[in-house]
Design a protein around this motif. Sequence first.
Motif, PDB file in Angstrom:
ATOM      1  N   LYS A  89      42.288  41.065  36.495  1.00  0.00           N
ATOM      2  CA  LYS A  89      42.623  40.400  37.750  1.00  0.00           C
ATOM      3  C   LYS A  89      43.913  39.616  37.570  1.00  0.00           C
ATOM      4  CE  LYS A  89      37.816  39.923  39.282  1.00  0.00           C
ATOM      5  NZ  LYS A  89      37.185  40.593  38.159  1.00  0.00           N
ATOM      6  N   ILE A  90      44.858  39.817  38.516  1.00  0.00           N
ATOM      7  CA  ILE A  90      46.122  39.104  38.433  1.00  0.00           C
ATOM      8  C   ILE A  90      45.934  37.661  38.898  1.00  0.00           C
ATOM      9  CG2 ILE A  90      47.364  41.245  38.900  1.00  0.00           C
ATOM     10  CD1 ILE A  90      48.014  40.061  41.695  1.00  0.00           C
ATOM     11  N   LEU A  91      46.986  36.877  38.801  1.00  0.00           N
ATOM     12  CA  LEU A  91      46.956  35.472  39.191  1.00  0.00           C
ATOM     13  C   LEU A  91      46.741  35.335  40.694  1.00  0.00           C
ATOM     14  CD1 LEU A  91      47.576  32.468  38.281  1.00  0.00           C
ATOM     15  CD2 LEU A  91      49.934  32.934  38.979  1.00  0.00           C
ATOM     16  N   ASN A  92      45.928  34.338  41.087  1.00  0.00           N
ATOM     17  CA  ASN A  92      45.758  34.014  42.504  1.00  0.00           C
ATOM     18  C   ASN A  92      46.978  33.201  42.938  1.00  0.00           C
ATOM     19  OD1 ASN A  92      45.013  33.232  45.045  1.00  0.00           O
ATOM     20  ND2 ASN A  92      43.227  32.026  44.422  1.00  0.00           N
ATOM     21  N   VAL A  93      47.939  33.856  43.570  1.00  0.00           N
ATOM     22  CA  VAL A  93      49.208  33.202  43.885  1.00  0.00           C
ATOM     23  C   VAL A  93      49.102  32.264  45.074  1.00  0.00           C
ATOM     24  CG1 VAL A  93      50.516  35.108  42.918  1.00  0.00           C
ATOM     25  CG2 VAL A  93      49.953  35.123  45.351  1.00  0.00           C
ATOM     26  N   GLN A  94      47.976  32.288  45.800  1.00  0.00           N
ATOM     27  CA  GLN A  94      47.836  31.403  46.950  1.00  0.00           C
ATOM     28  C   GLN A  94      47.791  29.944  46.510  1.00  0.00           C
ATOM     29  OE1 GLN A  94      47.959  32.489  50.002  1.00  0.00           O
ATOM     30  NE2 GLN A  94      47.495  30.652  51.178  1.00  0.00           N
ATOM     31  N   LYS A  95      47.255  29.660  45.323  1.00  0.00           N
ATOM     32  CA  LYS A  95      47.176  28.278  44.858  1.00  0.00           C
ATOM     33  C   LYS A  95      47.975  28.077  43.566  1.00  0.00           C
ATOM     34  CE  LYS A  95      42.601  29.143  42.752  1.00  0.00           C
ATOM     35  NZ  LYS A  95      41.203  28.689  42.725  1.00  0.00           N
ATOM     36  N   ALA A  96      49.025  28.881  43.404  1.00  0.00           N
ATOM     37  CA  ALA A  96      49.912  28.743  42.255  1.00  0.00           C
ATOM     38  C   ALA A  96      51.337  28.615  42.760  1.00  0.00           C
ATOM     39  CB  ALA A  96      49.780  29.952  41.320  1.00  0.00           C
ATOM     40  N   ALA A  98      35.722  51.275  43.350  1.00  0.00           N
ATOM     41  CA  ALA A  98      34.991  51.016  44.588  1.00  0.00           C
ATOM     42  C   ALA A  98      33.792  50.112  44.328  1.00  0.00           C
ATOM     43  CB  ALA A  98      34.548  52.338  45.227  1.00  0.00           C
ATOM     44  N   ASP A  99      34.054  48.932  43.743  1.00  0.00           N
ATOM     45  CA  ASP A  99      32.995  47.973  43.474  1.00  0.00           C
ATOM     46  C   ASP A  99      33.512  46.573  43.784  1.00  0.00           C
ATOM     47  OD1 ASP A  99      33.452  48.183  39.839  1.00  0.00           O
ATOM     48  OD2 ASP A  99      34.760  47.461  41.426  1.00  0.00           O
ATOM     49  N   VAL A 100      32.708  45.561  43.474  1.00  0.00           N
ATOM     50  CA  VAL A 100      33.077  44.192  43.808  1.00  0.00           C
ATOM     51  C   VAL A 100      34.337  43.763  43.070  1.00  0.00           C
ATOM     52  CG1 VAL A 100      32.317  41.798  43.699  1.00  0.00           C
ATOM     53  CG2 VAL A 100      30.703  43.576  44.363  1.00  0.00           C
ATOM     54  N   ASP A 101      34.425  44.092  41.774  1.00  0.00           N
ATOM     55  CA  ASP A 101      35.621  43.728  41.020  1.00  0.00           C
ATOM     56  C   ASP A 101      36.858  44.405  41.584  1.00  0.00           C
ATOM     57  OD1 ASP A 101      34.346  42.028  39.309  1.00  0.00           O
ATOM     58  OD2 ASP A 101      33.918  43.563  37.799  1.00  0.00           O
ATOM     59  N   HIS A 117      37.920  42.572  44.621  1.00  0.00           N
ATOM     60  CA  HIS A 117      38.561  41.305  44.240  1.00  0.00           C
ATOM     61  C   HIS A 117      40.009  41.545  43.812  1.00  0.00           C
ATOM     62  CE1 HIS A 117      38.254  37.304  41.801  1.00  0.00           C
ATOM     63  NE2 HIS A 117      39.096  37.227  42.807  1.00  0.00           N
ATOM     64  N   ILE A 118      40.224  42.593  43.037  1.00  0.00           N
ATOM     65  CA  ILE A 118      41.592  42.917  42.589  1.00  0.00           C
ATOM     66  C   ILE A 118      42.472  43.264  43.794  1.00  0.00           C
ATOM     67  CG2 ILE A 118      42.948  44.634  41.320  1.00  0.00           C
ATOM     68  CD1 ILE A 118      40.676  44.666  39.247  1.00  0.00           C
ATOM     69  N   ARG A 119      41.951  44.047  44.733  1.00  0.00           N
ATOM     70  CA  ARG A 119      42.723  44.369  45.929  1.00  0.00           C
ATOM     71  C   ARG A 119      43.089  43.103  46.705  1.00  0.00           C
ATOM     72  NH1 ARG A 119      38.971  48.497  46.375  1.00  0.00           N
ATOM     73  NH2 ARG A 119      37.847  47.410  48.041  1.00  0.00           N
ATOM     74  N   THR A 120      42.145  42.162  46.798  1.00  0.00           N
ATOM     75  CA  THR A 120      42.411  40.919  47.511  1.00  0.00           C
ATOM     76  C   THR A 120      43.518  40.114  46.832  1.00  0.00           C
ATOM     77  OG1 THR A 120      40.095  40.839  48.234  1.00  0.00           O
ATOM     78  CG2 THR A 120      41.372  38.813  48.405  1.00  0.00           C
ATOM     79  N   LEU A 121      43.480  40.051  45.501  1.00  0.00           N
ATOM     80  CA  LEU A 121      44.524  39.323  44.775  1.00  0.00           C
ATOM     81  C   LEU A 121      45.884  40.000  44.945  1.00  0.00           C
ATOM     82  CD1 LEU A 121      42.526  38.543  41.506  1.00  0.00           C
ATOM     83  CD2 LEU A 121      43.244  36.890  43.224  1.00  0.00           C
TER      84      LEU A 121
END
Length: 751
Positions: A555-562, A604-607, A610-614
């Motif tokens: 998972k990459i960095l969550n840039v929304q809070k960085a 095609a799973d939860v992880d 999550h990666i797509r969202t990030l």
Amino acid sequence: MAEDDYSARQLSVLEGLEAVRKRPGMYIGSTDSRGLMHCLWEIIDNAVDEALGGHGDRIEIIVHDDESVEVRDRGRGIPVDVEPKTGLTGLEVVMVRLHAGGKFGGGSYTSSGGLHGVGASVVNALSERLDVQVDRDGRTWQLSFHRGTPGVFDDRDGIGPASPFTPLDAAVKGADRLQVVGRVGRGVTGTRVRYWADPQIFTKGSRFSLADLEDRARQTAFLVPGLELDLRDDRPGSTRPRPVASAVGPGDTTDGPAADAGTADAAAGGPAAAGADAASTASPSTAAAVEDQARETFRFDGGIAEFVDYLAADSAVTDTWRVQGDGTFTETVPVLAAGGEMVDQEVERTCHVDVALRWGTGYDTTIRSFVNIIATPKGGTHQTGFEQALLKTMRQQVTANARRLKAGSDRVEKDDVLAGLTAVVTVRVPEPQFEGQTKEVLGTPAVRQIVARIVAQGLRDRFASKRRDDRAQTGVLLQKIVAEMKSRISARAHKETLRRKNALETSSLPAKLVDCRSNDAEHTELFIVEGDSALGTAKMARDSEFQALLPIRGKILNVQKASMAEMLNNAECAAIIQVVGAGSGRSFDITQARYERIIMMSDADVDGAHIRTLLLTLFFRYMRPMVEAGRVFAAVPPLHRLIVPARGRRPAETIYTYSEEELHDTIARLRRQGRTYREPIQRYKGLGEMDADQLAETTMDPRHRLLRRVTLRDLHEAEGVFDVLMGSEVAPRRRFIMEASGEIDRDRIDA
């Protein structure tokens, strides 16, 4: 030879409303939910035009449980007397004749959103049933239509489009074509329109959007101070209490005249009265407690100044400034002479300008423009004049204070001035010239100069003010603009340096990038792949001519809070920005992107979700033009693989399904057909489990794959969602999860 025969017999002449039903997209843009909502805006705008003229201060919008919609107002009521040229009542003329109405300069409306005279008649033409009730002259008059044809419905078995319909006899003339269905008190006037959209016209699944209705009602309440809009949704699934009182301005109530509307409707009877109940006259606090309907009331006495405060999400650099003024211009318009011919005539118009604006500490720009309260999302001459005045005035102020601001000889550009600006620009113009019936762009040329002059004078007065607050705010604003200018110049120089370096040093691209052979950016694709195992399969599945691969680890960095520095220091984020090759943030230049499409390919799973969202957060914050241009996609790999054995000479068949529901439906279909499938059914847990030919066929080959395009339908709403789900504030995210948990379908969770 018959196909080449072209004569007058092949020409078609569409009469009346036939043209609307034949080409509905020409009038409402599309026949999906967007076009359905546009029809409703036409009816609502007619009611608002009455309120703008000082007739009525309350509008009710009701979405009934049968998907019909009703709009009630307290205006003057559509005229029911006979129009001499047609011999029809004013009500029938408005509803069945294109380019007919009271907004063509007859004096009924000084400024309105309607100017083509097709709004109500278009809605009528595209409705399976439409009922109109008008309160005038102490009576309630009613007329119904079936796909634009006037007549009478037999509603003994219930109100709806399926009721038996009898067209009006052509021999019936004048007021006899209207039904009198009730009486009202002296001075009581208003119009109620209820219609059922025609399923022959609109695509299956088109529905009225409660969220869009709320946004439009809120927007209208901001633009027309003192106007109250009551929105109610009686459809199943819309049951939730709504905080109505919070939407009403300080000190406002809905007591008094509002209580009379329900009485008048009930006395009138008929279909428009069917939706009236005690809740329709409830006060805000009472309506907030109603559990069996979605309801909200909007009223704002502060006008567009409150609108700006609502739209602005950042901390303020200046207060909300208000600029108002009038200007006149002459226009040549064709008018009907006494002999029936059209002649040109010079007419003097008055344009009223009202602008509210403020600058904040952020960098995003939000400008909403309106003409006679009609939104113009694509701008027009009024918005051009506003931006022209801003740029010219700010350039003059920066030049006059160049030494104090240390601005040097550099020139301020429009983006420097617009950074952090939130503004609402409204004009009221008699008979404005829009580009198309959807009214997205104002085309009246004279408005540009009027808006520019008034806004420039208002800003000059503000900068010349001796008040301490004004001087402090204008000083900080100029410093912000100059800082933006310097940042832009520095970023441009840095970007040019990086471009030259990248052109000379191709080794600067990440070593893990598996590039394609083609150098034509317009026909290339970059797949961002989750993990090295998927990369190995994707290498064999891709078309190396135009498909490139970039693996990411976890998972990459969550840039929304960085911060931006943290984002650039993250190896995965920096690699993605480097490979795309168009920069990031405000310096992003989409024309320099190395690939036409960016495709996120995760499990095609939860992880994987999550990666797509990030990844989407990264593109949303730092490469947004790629999303706005529709060039970011999410791959849709299958979840299951079924092999159906061969039958006779037919080869074995491979079927892929993309959800549990689709799998069960496919199995049921095969059983009905007497066909079998091999056990066990293959369930893909990740992309690495797929063979190269399977991955190519289902996910990478443009001839067979399924992609989901990522779009920004509502930028303001999208920013709020990203901030809640990915931001640094934990409390809003926790509240969102707790409130939405009851809406989760447990059967859709892949355990």
